[in-house]
Write a protein that holds these residues in place. Structure first.
Motif, PDB file in Angstrom:
ATOM      1  N   ALA A  23       0.837  -1.208   0.000  1.00 18.44           N
ATOM      2  CA  ALA A  23       0.000   0.000   0.000  1.00 18.44           C
ATOM      3  C   ALA A  23       0.869   1.253   0.000  1.00 18.44           C
ATOM      4  CB  ALA A  23      -0.940  -0.009   1.201  1.00 18.44           C
ATOM      5  N   ASP A  24       1.959   1.230   0.750  1.00 17.05           N
ATOM      6  CA  ASP A  24       2.866   2.375   0.762  1.00 17.05           C
ATOM      7  C   ASP A  24       3.577   2.517  -0.586  1.00 17.05           C
ATOM      8  OD1 ASP A  24       4.395   4.575   1.760  1.00 17.05           O
ATOM      9  OD2 ASP A  24       6.050   3.199   2.165  1.00 17.05           O
ATOM     10  N   LEU A  25       4.105   1.429  -1.128  1.00 18.45           N
ATOM     11  CA  LEU A  25       4.817   1.486  -2.409  1.00 18.45           C
ATOM     12  C   LEU A  25       3.914   2.026  -3.515  1.00 18.45           C
ATOM     13  CD1 LEU A  25       6.768  -1.919  -2.444  1.00 18.45           C
ATOM     14  CD2 LEU A  25       7.612   0.328  -1.717  1.00 18.45           C
ATOM     15  N   ALA A  26       2.646   1.642  -3.484  1.00 14.85           N
ATOM     16  CA  ALA A  26       1.704   2.047  -4.537  1.00 14.85           C
ATOM     17  C   ALA A  26       1.466   3.553  -4.569  1.00 14.85           C
ATOM     18  CB  ALA A  26       0.374   1.311  -4.359  1.00 14.85           C
ATOM     19  N   LYS A  27       1.807   4.259  -3.510  1.00 12.73           N
ATOM     20  CA  LYS A  27       1.611   5.705  -3.439  1.00 12.73           C
ATOM     21  C   LYS A  27       2.743   6.489  -4.111  1.00 12.73           C
ATOM     22  CE  LYS A  27       0.084   5.292   1.239  1.00 12.73           C
ATOM     23  NZ  LYS A  27       0.313   5.803   2.580  1.00 12.73           N
ATOM     24  N   HIS A  28       3.822   5.817  -4.453  1.00 16.73           N
ATOM     25  CA  HIS A  28       5.019   6.511  -4.918  1.00 16.73           C
ATOM     26  C   HIS A  28       5.227   6.339  -6.428  1.00 16.73           C
ATOM     27  CE1 HIS A  28       6.509   7.469  -0.901  1.00 16.73           C
ATOM     28  NE2 HIS A  28       5.988   6.312  -0.545  1.00 16.73           N
ATOM     29  N   PRO A  29       5.692   7.393  -7.105  1.00 12.44           N
ATOM     30  CA  PRO A  29       5.990   7.261  -8.537  1.00 12.44           C
ATOM     31  C   PRO A  29       7.313   6.539  -8.803  1.00 12.44           C
ATOM     32  CG  PRO A  29       6.421   9.501  -7.810  1.00 12.44           C
ATOM     33  CD  PRO A  29       5.818   8.771  -6.633  1.00 12.44           C
ATOM     34  N   GLN A  51      14.590  -6.095  -1.474  1.00 13.66           N
ATOM     35  CA  GLN A  51      14.658  -4.796  -0.824  1.00 13.66           C
ATOM     36  C   GLN A  51      13.883  -3.772  -1.641  1.00 13.66           C
ATOM     37  OE1 GLN A  51      17.343  -7.101  -1.513  1.00 13.66           O
ATOM     38  NE2 GLN A  51      19.103  -5.761  -1.189  1.00 13.66           N
ATOM     39  N   PHE A  52      13.223  -2.858  -0.935  1.00 16.43           N
ATOM     40  CA  PHE A  52      12.526  -1.729  -1.551  1.00 16.43           C
ATOM     41  C   PHE A  52      12.870  -0.477  -0.763  1.00 16.43           C
ATOM     42  CE2 PHE A  52       9.749  -5.319  -2.566  1.00 16.43           C
ATOM     43  CZ  PHE A  52       9.511  -5.124  -3.906  1.00 16.43           C
ATOM     44  N   SER A  53      12.986   0.632  -1.464  1.00 14.76           N
ATOM     45  CA  SER A  53      13.126   1.927  -0.804  1.00 14.76           C
ATOM     46  C   SER A  53      12.229   2.934  -1.484  1.00 14.76           C
ATOM     47  CB  SER A  53      14.574   2.436  -0.857  1.00 14.76           C
ATOM     48  OG  SER A  53      15.413   1.661  -0.025  1.00 14.76           O
ATOM     49  N   THR A  54      11.593   3.760  -0.669  1.00 14.67           N
ATOM     50  CA  THR A  54      10.892   4.956  -1.122  1.00 14.67           C
ATOM     51  C   THR A  54      11.711   6.125  -0.579  1.00 14.67           C
ATOM     52  OG1 THR A  54       9.505   5.229   0.850  1.00 14.67           O
ATOM     53  CG2 THR A  54       8.692   3.717  -0.877  1.00 14.67           C
ATOM     54  N   ILE A  75       2.742  -3.953  -8.298  1.00 13.17           N
ATOM     55  CA  ILE A  75       3.789  -2.917  -8.199  1.00 13.17           C
ATOM     56  C   ILE A  75       4.758  -3.069  -9.369  1.00 13.17           C
ATOM     57  CG2 ILE A  75       5.726  -2.031  -6.822  1.00 13.17           C
ATOM     58  CD1 ILE A  75       2.964  -1.412  -5.589  1.00 13.17           C
ATOM     59  N   PHE A  76       5.260  -4.284  -9.569  1.00  9.74           N
ATOM     60  CA  PHE A  76       6.235  -4.515 -10.637  1.00  9.74           C
ATOM     61  C   PHE A  76       5.636  -4.285 -12.023  1.00  9.74           C
ATOM     62  CE2 PHE A  76       8.535  -7.292  -7.453  1.00  9.74           C
ATOM     63  CZ  PHE A  76       9.617  -6.446  -7.339  1.00  9.74           C
ATOM     64  N   ALA A  77       4.364  -4.616 -12.199  1.00  9.43           N
ATOM     65  CA  ALA A  77       3.738  -4.492 -13.520  1.00  9.43           C
ATOM     66  C   ALA A  77       3.203  -3.091 -13.805  1.00  9.43           C
ATOM     67  CB  ALA A  77       2.594  -5.508 -13.637  1.00  9.43           C
ATOM     68  N   ASN A  78       3.047  -2.271 -12.792  1.00 11.15           N
ATOM     69  CA  ASN A  78       2.429  -0.959 -12.949  1.00 11.15           C
ATOM     70  C   ASN A  78       3.309  -0.013 -13.774  1.00 11.15           C
ATOM     71  OD1 ASN A  78       1.304   1.609 -12.637  1.00 11.15           O
ATOM     72  ND2 ASN A  78       0.662   1.206 -10.533  1.00 11.15           N
ATOM     73  N   PRO A  79       2.836   0.437 -14.937  1.00  9.22           N
ATOM     74  CA  PRO A  79       3.642   1.347 -15.759  1.00  9.22           C
ATOM     75  C   PRO A  79       3.742   2.753 -15.173  1.00  9.22           C
ATOM     76  CG  PRO A  79       1.507   0.998 -16.781  1.00  9.22           C
ATOM     77  CD  PRO A  79       1.570   0.079 -15.587  1.00  9.22           C
ATOM     78  N   ASP A  80       2.908   3.063 -14.175  1.00  8.78           N
ATOM     79  CA  ASP A  80       2.944   4.387 -13.552  1.00  8.78           C
ATOM     80  C   ASP A  80       3.924   4.480 -12.382  1.00  8.78           C
ATOM     81  OD1 ASP A  80       0.988   5.352 -15.331  1.00  8.78           O
ATOM     82  OD2 ASP A  80      -0.601   4.533 -14.060  1.00  8.78           O
ATOM     83  N   ILE A  81       4.482   3.350 -11.984  1.00  7.52           N
ATOM     84  CA  ILE A  81       5.488   3.340 -10.925  1.00  7.52           C
ATOM     85  C   ILE A  81       6.816   2.919 -11.544  1.00  7.52           C
ATOM     86  CG2 ILE A  81       6.238   2.335  -8.731  1.00  7.52           C
ATOM     87  CD1 ILE A  81       3.280   1.731  -8.136  1.00  7.52           C
ATOM     88  N   GLU A  82       7.796   3.811 -11.495  1.00  9.26           N
ATOM     89  CA  GLU A  82       9.118   3.473 -12.024  1.00  9.26           C
ATOM     90  C   GLU A  82       9.875   2.660 -10.977  1.00  9.26           C
ATOM     91  OE1 GLU A  82      11.597   6.274 -14.528  1.00  9.26           O
ATOM     92  OE2 GLU A  82      12.688   6.287 -12.626  1.00  9.26           O
TER      93      GLU A  82
END
Length: 187
Positions: A23-29, A51-54, A75-82
């Motif tokens: 949910a947190d990752l999905a908020k970030h570009p 590992q993930f970092s915002t 998250i990985f498939a979302n084209p709106d999140i780099e």
């Protein structure tokens, strides 16, 4: 000059913690990502840490404790999140092999460095060149399948993604200034 993190990474080894992280990752570009595997210690390697970092938070995901990582697929498939990786090819192969993930919108800091003509393409060298940050890379070939993971190894893993977003920002700006951004997008 960047400063080191002033908070502990969040350890994700339960489904609820995974849901909160997603949910947190999905908020970030932009989301920085890396993996650690146990390739030197077993016949059939597997991803042992993701590992993930915002800009605000570092996460360490334990795929050996979680039986289902499918929540990461959007998250990985979302084209709106780099998704920002360093030397992405191996990570992408392993994540696809172990979990079936599909990927859209990848920025590879190593590829960006290569396009810019950099000769030192390791993450540690690039962070040193760009920000004067020195990473401890002694756990690069460690056994990531070992549990519990010792604190120094966890810090090593965290640092592999912690500075990727500012590194990406600096490299993208240089690519644009030099007119090489279209090449990077194509690669």
């Amino acid at each position: 000059m960047l400063v080191p993190p002033n908070h502990h990474p969040i350890w994700v080894d339960r489904p609820l913690a995974l849901e909160r992280m997603v949910a947190d990752l999905a908020k970030h570009p932009f989301v920085a990502t890396d993996t650690e595997s146990n390739s030197m210690y077993v016949y059939r390697e597997q991803v042992c840490l993701v590992q993930f970092s915002t800009p605000e938070t570092d996460y360490l995901v334990d795929p050996l404790a979680l039986t289902d990582l499918s929540a990461l697929a959007p998250i990985f498939a979302n084209p709106d999140i780099e998704k920002i990786f360093h030397a992405a090819e191996y990570d992408l192969i392993c994540l696809k092999r172990d979990f079936g993930f599909e990927f859209n919108n990848i920025f590879d800091t190593m590829v960006a460095g290569r396009i810019l003509g950099r000769t030192n393409l390791g993450l540690s060298a690039m962070l040193q060149d760009e920000f004067g940050i020195e990473l401890d890379k002694r756990f690069q070939r460690a056994n990531w399948g070992r549990r519990p993971i010792p604190a120094p190894m966890l810090e090593y893993a965290r640092m592999d993604t912690h500075y990727l977003i500012p590194l990406r920002d600096r490299l993208k700006a240089t690519l644009e200034q030099e007119g090489r951004w279209p090449i990077a997008v194509e690669d």
